[in-house]
Design an enzyme around this catalytic site. Structure first.
Site, mmCIF file in Angstrom:
data_model
loop_
_atom_site.group_PDB
_atom_site.id
_atom_site.type_symbol
_atom_site.label_atom_id
_atom_site.label_comp_id
_atom_site.label_asym_id
_atom_site.label_seq_id
_atom_site.Cartn_x
_atom_site.Cartn_y
_atom_site.Cartn_z
ATOM 1 N N ARG A 194 38.192 23.830 8.677
ATOM 2 C CA ARG A 194 36.945 23.130 8.994
ATOM 3 C C ARG A 194 35.758 24.058 9.194
ATOM 4 O O ARG A 194 34.650 23.600 9.447
ATOM 5 C CB ARG A 194 37.154 22.251 10.232
ATOM 6 C CG ARG A 194 37.911 20.967 9.919
ATOM 7 C CD ARG A 194 38.259 20.189 11.190
ATOM 8 N NE ARG A 194 38.572 18.806 10.896
ATOM 9 C CZ ARG A 194 39.718 18.364 10.403
ATOM 10 N NH1 ARG A 194 40.683 19.243 10.137
ATOM 11 N NH2 ARG A 194 39.913 17.093 10.167
ATOM 12 N N GLU A 197 31.661 8.158 16.589
ATOM 13 C CA GLU A 197 31.735 8.111 15.126
ATOM 14 C C GLU A 197 32.371 6.787 14.710
ATOM 15 O O GLU A 197 33.349 6.346 15.320
ATOM 16 C CB GLU A 197 32.564 9.283 14.594
ATOM 17 C CG GLU A 197 32.691 9.322 13.079
ATOM 18 C CD GLU A 197 33.466 10.544 12.592
ATOM 19 O OE1 GLU A 197 34.300 10.388 11.690
ATOM 20 O OE2 GLU A 197 33.232 11.656 13.135
ATOM 21 N N GLU A 203 30.766 10.550 6.987
ATOM 22 C CA GLU A 203 31.254 10.359 8.354
ATOM 23 C C GLU A 203 30.106 10.613 9.332
ATOM 24 O O GLU A 203 30.031 11.661 9.972
ATOM 25 C CB GLU A 203 32.410 11.316 8.654
ATOM 26 C CG GLU A 203 33.622 11.139 7.752
ATOM 27 C CD GLU A 203 34.716 12.166 8.023
ATOM 28 O OE1 GLU A 203 34.456 13.146 8.775
ATOM 29 O OE2 GLU A 203 35.817 12.013 7.497
ATOM 30 N N GLU A 238 27.952 10.812 12.583
ATOM 31 C CA GLU A 238 28.148 10.847 14.038
ATOM 32 C C GLU A 238 26.815 10.551 14.717
ATOM 33 O O GLU A 238 25.748 10.744 14.127
ATOM 34 C CB GLU A 238 28.662 12.224 14.467
ATOM 35 C CG GLU A 238 30.023 12.565 13.865
ATOM 36 C CD GLU A 238 30.421 14.019 14.027
ATOM 37 O OE1 GLU A 238 31.618 14.325 13.895
ATOM 38 O OE2 GLU A 238 29.524 14.861 14.266
ATOM 39 N N GLU A 246 33.545 11.052 19.891
ATOM 40 C CA GLU A 246 33.555 12.377 19.253
ATOM 41 C C GLU A 246 33.562 13.487 20.301
ATOM 42 O O GLU A 246 33.609 13.236 21.497
ATOM 43 C CB GLU A 246 32.358 12.520 18.297
ATOM 44 C CG GLU A 246 32.730 12.378 16.820
ATOM 45 C CD GLU A 246 33.724 13.435 16.337
ATOM 46 O OE1 GLU A 246 33.860 14.500 16.985
ATOM 47 O OE2 GLU A 246 34.373 13.205 15.295
ATOM 48 N N ASP A 249 0.839 -1.200 0.000
ATOM 49 C CA ASP A 249 0.000 0.000 0.000
ATOM 50 C C ASP A 249 0.876 1.252 0.000
ATOM 51 O O ASP A 249 1.410 1.653 1.033
ATOM 52 C CB ASP A 249 -0.915 -0.022 1.232
ATOM 53 C CG ASP A 249 -1.751 1.234 1.384
ATOM 54 O OD1 ASP A 249 -1.772 2.057 0.445
ATOM 55 O OD2 ASP A 249 -2.385 1.400 2.447
ATOM 56 N N HIS A 299 29.882 14.744 7.673
ATOM 57 C CA HIS A 299 30.746 15.286 6.635
ATOM 58 C C HIS A 299 30.814 14.275 5.493
ATOM 59 O O HIS A 299 31.042 13.086 5.728
ATOM 60 C CB HIS A 299 32.138 15.558 7.188
ATOM 61 C CG HIS A 299 32.132 16.386 8.433
ATOM 62 N ND1 HIS A 299 33.042 16.208 9.461
ATOM 63 C CD2 HIS A 299 31.315 17.389 8.835
ATOM 64 C CE1 HIS A 299 32.797 17.060 10.436
ATOM 65 N NE2 HIS A 299 31.747 17.794 10.075
ATOM 66 N N GLU A 330 35.278 17.639 0.631
ATOM 67 C CA GLU A 330 34.456 17.258 1.783
ATOM 68 C C GLU A 330 33.395 18.337 2.004
ATOM 69 O O GLU A 330 33.727 19.477 2.322
ATOM 70 C CB GLU A 330 35.331 17.118 3.026
ATOM 71 C CG GLU A 330 34.563 16.843 4.313
ATOM 72 C CD GLU A 330 35.413 17.023 5.561
ATOM 73 O OE1 GLU A 330 34.988 16.545 6.631
ATOM 74 O OE2 GLU A 330 36.488 17.651 5.484
ATOM 75 N N ARG A 335 30.859 19.702 4.356
ATOM 76 C CA ARG A 335 30.795 19.536 5.811
ATOM 77 C C ARG A 335 29.440 19.890 6.425
ATOM 78 O O ARG A 335 29.238 19.713 7.624
ATOM 79 C CB ARG A 335 31.896 20.385 6.471
ATOM 80 C CG ARG A 335 33.285 19.872 6.161
ATOM 81 C CD ARG A 335 34.369 20.725 6.823
ATOM 82 N NE ARG A 335 34.253 20.816 8.256
ATOM 83 C CZ ARG A 335 34.657 19.892 9.131
ATOM 84 N NH1 ARG A 335 35.202 18.770 8.683
ATOM 85 N NH2 ARG A 335 34.521 20.083 10.423
#
Length: 470
Positions: free
Chosen positions: A339, A220, A130, A132, A212, A51, A269, A358, A360
């Site tokens: 970062r 992580e 990655e 977490e 972490e 359904d 990330h 990356e 982030r």
């Protein structure tokens, strides 16, 4: 694996049941179990009915019948059923037209990869997320007409240094003090190792696991990068396994981005790279060792970043994490090593094959099929239109003046703002009919009517602190 191989695999493992799984628009696994004796090789062509009107954001009740067609290449032995059970993922098909359903996230990822090859830009896209998560000992929450509350607890949380524990042994993890401590502060090494073992059993390659930054059990577990479709499938397994291993150990896991006030939230990330004929297309002699193609791809991510965030950070809670001061990037700019920029170019290795970007911003509430594919589509658009990523931001954004920040492109400050960005900037997603407008509209409508509107209607508990005695 063929359908014939599927039944041989089931017999080898003594399985009498098969668990069929598929993913809804919002990244939640749905499942139904069948005695294997009710299936035959034709099931892998004909599918099984269900359904579609009972799945969030999918079909209206007057056209609810849908087919789930199992993919024999995805068969695994499910680690959590008491009775041996094989698990298989399904693609969703319209029972009348026999066409792939345009709101099936797995189908979107398949169409995205076909479009990538069609453009001639690349033939492969590799993803390395990655995710977490927090491991709690206890969680309680309630929302009704007369009140609202939530309470979480963790034996290693900083707020429990003064709690009577019939012998409080200390060694609590401080706020923002959770990155890489050894035991006895990190109490979850053995539990994470058990999670890793189960991940490996279903074929997921794990690179590392660790505590972490945040207090209260933030962890992580890193998977090795893999092709986009493979990673999208195994991200679903990742969340399923981690939650269930925690539960059988008397713990609870959440991928909610910001469950702890005034400490770091959980991100995801996402590393991404484009390849062709077995070689990376990311390496070159440009900024940070990137190719011109790679820099244009980053330009696409930055141009469409605000719309991407509606899919990569798809909850109201996501934007409690996406704020300055807690390592979550809010500036849509690129940088090597920095970062605080949304697009970081890791500089750990000089190997050409290690070159990637990356992104982030994302968090683990994202639907991997949609978020990873959307990120790839932004890169394709950047390459096709030779989009300039702009000057790199190789400085700490938290030291920038308000005037400097005003000149930078920033992430949306709320889910509502992100959804508006997606409404205004979705053409890059619908290129090649990868994302259907129907899917995008259904996603936005559900988020507004089932999440944002209910939140707007409810008084927040903190409002009583602010206004009760006004």
């Amino acid at each position: 694996m063929t359908p014939k191989d599927f039944f041989a695999f089931a017999e080898k493992n003594g399985a009498k049941m098969v668990d069929l799984k598929f993913t809804d628009i919002f990244g939640t696994w749905q499942h139904c179990s069948y005695p294997i004796s009710t299936w035959d090789e034709g099931t892998f062509e004909d599918g099984v009915g269900f359904d579609g009107s009972s799945i969030r954001g999918w079909q209206p009740i007057d056209s609810s019948d849908m087919l789930a067609v199992p993919d024999p290449e995805t068969v695994k032995l499910d680690p959590f059923f008491k009775q041996p059970t094989v698990s298989v993922l399904a693609d969703i098909v319209d029972p009348i037209t026999k066409e792939d359903y345009n709101k099936d996230p797995r189908g979107v990822a398949k169409k995205g990869l076909a479009y990538l090859k069609q453009t001639g830009i690349a033939d492969s896209c590799f993803i390395g997320p990655e995710p977490e998560f927090f491991i709690f000992d206890d969680v309680r929450y309630l929302s009704n007409q007369r009140g609202a509350m939530y309470e979480i607890d963790s034996s290693e949380a900083a707020w429990n240094t003064g709690r009577s524990e019939e012998g409080n042994l200390g060694h609590k993890v401080g706020y923002k003090g959770g990155y890489f401590p050894v035991s006895p502060s990190d109490t979850y090494g053995d539990l994470r190792a058990e999670m890793v073992e189960e991940l490996q059993k279903v074929g997921i390659v794990v690179e590392a696991h660790h505590h972490e930054v945040a207090t209260a059990g933030q962890c992580e577990i890193d998977m090795e990068f893999a092709p986009l479709m493979q990673m999208s499938d195994q991200f679903m397994w990742y969340k399923y396994i981690i939650k269930n291993v925690a539960k059988r150990n008397g713990k609870t896991v959440t991928f909610m981005p910001k469950p702890v006030f005034e400490d770091n939230g959980s991100g995801m990330h996402t590393h991404i790279s484009l390849w062709k004929d077995g070689d990376t297309l990311m390496y070159g002699d440009g900024y940070a060792g990137m190719s011109e193609l790679a820099l244009h791809a980053i330009g696409g991510i930055l141009k469409h970043g605000r719309a991407l965030i509606a899919l990569s950070n798809p909850t109201a809670n996501s934007f409690h994490r996406l704020v300055p001061g807690f390592e979550a990037p809010v500036t849509l700019a690129m940088s090597q090593r920095n970062r605080s920029a949304s697009c970081r170019i890791p500089m750990y290795s000089g190997s050409p094959k290690a070159k990637r970007v990356e992104f982030r911003c994302p968090d683990p509430t994202a639907n991997g099929y949609l978020s990873f594919t959307a990120l790839m589509m932004a890169m394709i658009d950047g390459v096709q239109n030779k989009i300039d990523p702009g000057e790199p931001l190789d400085r700490d954004i938290y030291d920038m003046t308000p005037e400097e920040l005003a000149e930078t492109n920033v992430a949306p400050k709320s889910l509502d703002e992100a959804l508006i960005a997606l409404e205004e900037d979705s053409a890059f997603l619908t290129a090649g009919d990868v994302f259907s407008q129907d899917l995008i509209d259904s996603f936005i409508k559900h988020k507004r009517t089932e999440e944002l509107d209910p939140i707007r209607l409810r008084p927040h508990p903190y409002e009583f602190d602010l206004y009760y005695n006004a």
